[in-house]
Design a protein around this motif. Sequence first.
Motif, short mmCIF file in Angstrom:
data_model
loop_
_atom_site.label_atom_id
_atom_site.label_comp_id
_atom_site.label_asym_id
_atom_site.label_seq_id
_atom_site.Cartn_x
_atom_site.Cartn_y
_atom_site.Cartn_z
N SER A 54 -31.97 98.21 -29.28
CA SER A 54 -30.56 98.60 -29.28
C SER A 54 -30.22 99.58 -28.15
CB SER A 54 -30.15 99.14 -30.65
OG SER A 54 -30.90 100.27 -30.97
N GLU A 55 -31.17 100.43 -27.76
CA GLU A 55 -30.84 101.31 -26.63
C GLU A 55 -30.64 100.50 -25.35
OE1 GLU A 55 -33.03 105.03 -26.03
OE2 GLU A 55 -33.59 104.93 -28.13
N GLU A 76 -29.61 97.40 -25.28
CA GLU A 76 -28.32 96.71 -25.42
C GLU A 76 -27.17 97.66 -25.13
OE1 GLU A 76 -29.39 93.22 -28.64
OE2 GLU A 76 -28.47 95.07 -29.35
N ALA A 77 -27.31 98.90 -25.56
CA ALA A 77 -26.27 99.88 -25.28
C ALA A 77 -26.12 100.06 -23.77
CB ALA A 77 -26.60 101.21 -25.96
N SER A 89 -24.38 97.08 -22.32
CA SER A 89 -22.95 97.03 -22.63
C SER A 89 -22.18 98.07 -21.82
CB SER A 89 -22.71 97.24 -24.13
OG SER A 89 -22.85 98.61 -24.46
N LEU A 90 -22.88 99.13 -21.39
CA LEU A 90 -22.21 100.14 -20.56
C LEU A 90 -22.19 99.71 -19.09
CD1 LEU A 90 -23.72 103.29 -22.25
CD2 LEU A 90 -21.33 102.61 -22.29
N GLY A 91 -22.71 98.54 -18.80
CA GLY A 91 -22.59 97.98 -17.46
C GLY A 91 -23.82 98.11 -16.60
N ASN A 115 -38.60 106.21 -22.43
CA ASN A 115 -38.89 106.24 -23.87
C ASN A 115 -40.36 106.05 -24.18
OD1 ASN A 115 -36.35 106.81 -24.71
ND2 ASN A 115 -35.83 104.72 -25.30
N ARG A 159 -42.89 107.02 -21.90
CA ARG A 159 -43.68 107.64 -20.82
C ARG A 159 -44.97 108.28 -21.34
NH1 ARG A 159 -38.90 111.99 -19.89
NH2 ARG A 159 -38.92 112.72 -22.01
N ARG A 209 -21.24 90.57 -31.94
CA ARG A 209 -22.18 90.57 -30.81
C ARG A 209 -21.84 89.46 -29.82
NH1 ARG A 209 -27.01 93.28 -31.23
NH2 ARG A 209 -28.06 91.62 -30.14
N LEU A 263 -23.65 90.07 -26.30
CA LEU A 263 -25.05 90.37 -26.63
C LEU A 263 -25.72 89.19 -27.32
CD1 LEU A 263 -24.60 94.02 -27.93
CD2 LEU A 263 -25.77 93.33 -25.85
N PHE A 314 -19.43 99.26 -27.04
CA PHE A 314 -20.13 98.81 -28.25
C PHE A 314 -20.75 100.01 -28.95
CE2 PHE A 314 -22.84 96.50 -31.05
CZ PHE A 314 -22.30 95.22 -31.15
N PHE A 338 -23.24 101.07 -32.04
CA PHE A 338 -24.25 100.47 -32.90
C PHE A 338 -24.36 101.21 -34.22
CE2 PHE A 338 -25.20 99.32 -28.63
CZ PHE A 338 -25.73 98.05 -28.71
N ALA A 373 -28.03 104.18 -31.40
CA ALA A 373 -28.65 103.73 -30.15
C ALA A 373 -28.37 104.68 -29.01
CB ALA A 373 -28.20 102.30 -29.79
N LEU A 374 -28.37 105.97 -29.29
CA LEU A 374 -28.24 106.94 -28.20
C LEU A 374 -29.54 106.95 -27.41
CD1 LEU A 374 -26.49 109.92 -30.02
CD2 LEU A 374 -25.47 108.21 -28.52
N PHE A 375 -29.44 107.26 -26.11
CA PHE A 375 -30.65 107.34 -25.30
C PHE A 375 -31.36 108.63 -25.68
CE2 PHE A 375 -27.44 105.24 -22.45
CZ PHE A 375 -27.83 103.97 -22.80
N ARG A 376 -32.50 108.49 -26.35
CA ARG A 376 -33.09 109.66 -27.01
C ARG A 376 -33.63 110.69 -26.04
NH1 ARG A 376 -37.08 106.24 -30.45
NH2 ARG A 376 -35.81 104.52 -29.75
N HIS A 377 -33.95 110.28 -24.83
CA HIS A 377 -34.52 111.26 -23.90
C HIS A 377 -33.44 111.89 -23.01
CE1 HIS A 377 -34.20 107.54 -21.69
NE2 HIS A 377 -34.09 108.27 -20.61
N MET A 378 -32.17 111.56 -23.26
CA MET A 378 -31.09 112.13 -22.45
C MET A 378 -30.25 113.08 -23.30
SD MET A 378 -29.48 108.97 -20.38
CE MET A 378 -30.51 107.60 -19.86
N PHE A 393 -23.59 107.93 -18.86
CA PHE A 393 -24.42 106.79 -18.42
C PHE A 393 -23.58 105.65 -17.85
CE2 PHE A 393 -26.93 102.97 -18.83
CZ PHE A 393 -28.19 103.35 -18.45
N GLY A 394 -22.56 105.24 -18.59
CA GLY A 394 -21.74 104.12 -18.15
C GLY A 394 -20.99 104.39 -16.86
N ARG A 403 -19.45 107.76 -25.74
CA ARG A 403 -20.16 107.04 -24.69
C ARG A 403 -19.51 105.68 -24.45
NH1 ARG A 403 -26.34 105.40 -25.71
NH2 ARG A 403 -25.34 104.00 -27.19
N ALA A 404 -19.11 105.01 -25.54
CA ALA A 404 -18.47 103.70 -25.42
C ALA A 404 -17.08 103.83 -24.79
CB ALA A 404 -18.39 103.02 -26.78
#
Lengths: 299, 360
Positions: free
Chosen positions: A188-189, A191-192, A195-197, A211, A213, B46, B51, B78, B80, B84-89, B97-98, B148-149
């Motif tokens: 899902s990350e 896919e996110a 979706s953000l381009g 993720n 490393r 989806r 997706l 989108f 979720f 589905a956040l980027f866990r290391h950011m 990000f976008g 974020r979306a």
Amino acid sequence: MPADATLAAAPSLGTSAPIQLPSPIAESRGARIALIALAVAFLGFFLLLPLVAVFVEAFRKGVEAYFESFDDPDTLSAIWLTVVVAAIAVPLNVVFGLAASWAIAKFEFKGKSFLLSLIDLPFSVSPVVSGMCYVLLFGAQGVFGPWLAKHDLQIIFALPGLVLATIFVTFPFVARELIPLMQEQGTSEEEAALSLGAGGFRTFWSVTLPNVRWALLYGVLLCNARAMGEFGAVSVVSGHLRGLTNTIPLQVEILYNDYNFVAAFAVASVLAGLGLVTLAIKSGLEWRYGDQISSAHRH
Amino acid sequence: MELKIRNLRKDYGNFPALNGVNLDIRSGELIALLGPSGSGKTTLLRAIAGLESPDGGQIFFGDNDASRQSVQHRHVGFVFQHYALFRHMKVLDNIAFGMRHGQGPKQSEAVIRKRVLELLDLVQLNGLEGRYPAQLSGGQRQRVALARALAIEPKVLLLDEPFGALDAQVRKGLRRWLRQIHEETGHTTVFVTHDQEEAMELSDRVAVLHKGDLQQVGTPDEIYDSPATPFVYAFIGDSTSLPVTITNGAATFEGAPLSVGRVDPPDGPGRIHIRPQDVTLVAAGQGVVDGRIIGLRRSGPYRRADIAVGQHAHRIEALLPPELDVSIGDQFGLAFKRYAAFADDREPPKLGLAREKQAA
């Protein structure tokens, strides 16, 4: 209130000395001591003692003799060759391992379980057999032998053969570390990010790779330790040319067979030291980043 | 942005997840895709995002056929279920990000930072831009995911069970808040839910899906008051039913004519569905049918009564005011304030699964 009533009734119980009840799930004291002693004795005899023996033997004739062992040009070239082989094999296996685990964990395709068992193949095949396969393929009498000879290319009894054998044997280490973690993290990350381009490569570089490393570093560590310590496969393809195609483990064997025990154990202590350092870093990683390595393994 | 979905199909093996769905989504509306698990609602969402690649049909963004466009170029926001956040950011980098790596024009870091802080203000998380996702609560994470979306100025905002992983209290708060955000930003918004209460409270229109088929699309009032299919009737709100035989618009129950008005479905076996709050107790013989109370239990401000009707003791549920003096074994007539009649489904709607999920 009911709580007060309980308290009022309690003192008669509280006055007696606290009783130490045996834990209902533990063994008796004697059994516990016996079992722990057995485990310690076993580990000490089979793991600790040999390790200590390596260093004791290496220093048997003093520190000077120990360091003299490394003046031998054949030994130095063996150490250098081991580093070169690992420096080629490990990065290649990082790339293969990343690609394979990315494909397996993030995509659905036909033949996925076949690929998974293929990755595990080096674990189940004897290293000597894998070395033999390369000899049968690239040796003078092998399938590609005449063609290689015609083009003046040498693979067996040379660096390329050592690298190939090492890659084969250490192939699973990186992939096996990454696959469970990547599967657990899901898609899902990614896919996110899409979706953000973000494009595919950007997604891999900025989302997937960071993720994993620490797990990757962990895999590299194990892969490197095995690459430097590999004996069987390398032994078959090396040809044991002193100063040319001997890696550290092969050099140890040669020195030992020459009754040069101090030198043999001195060189072996380098490998043992490498093992200890690997173990220390590995434990450090597990302690610090255990959650980011993989919940699936405890080896 | 107006969305048109035309005859969309998606099969997983032999199992149709989407069975030729047609749906028009109006510009600026907040629409819910509602259905039990396995109804195809998430697949539909989806597929709109790109997706999931459908096996047939088209999706139009405005007049533009987006069916073959990649997810990157569809420009959808989108959200979720599990964030589905980027866990290391950090939060800031998540939201940025976008804008940094997307398909839009490159912007300076100063502009991006300003926009991120605006969005954090919108989602009421000021000051948290330096945190990592693991340092946030579930509700906060979902708000970051929404920010974020929104950061890419999406043509349409798609939310997949956005509150599904949160506890009831937080969920109610976020529901109101999402409605507010929707009104402030005016994005066309599609969200998936299996929670009918959420769908009814939050959305302008609800699309009910069942086994890959679109059952009904309408305002919450239309869905609740005039369900188009027995599935919708049974899935939305509570109801119990009586098996009847329909002949020329008249219903008979166990051989006796049922004194309800005209029933429309074709002749043959059918069912009359009644909601518990539409059942009232009258003197025996004065109602549509007679019944005997076999169970009573308290349910919030009401009392629920199980009433056995007819020779086979069909269970009808009634919602009674608690002050009404009734006890188990009493005989009454039942009057129906409102009911719905449908031809008997060969496959009756399976509700157990959906109900269980809601309770969980």
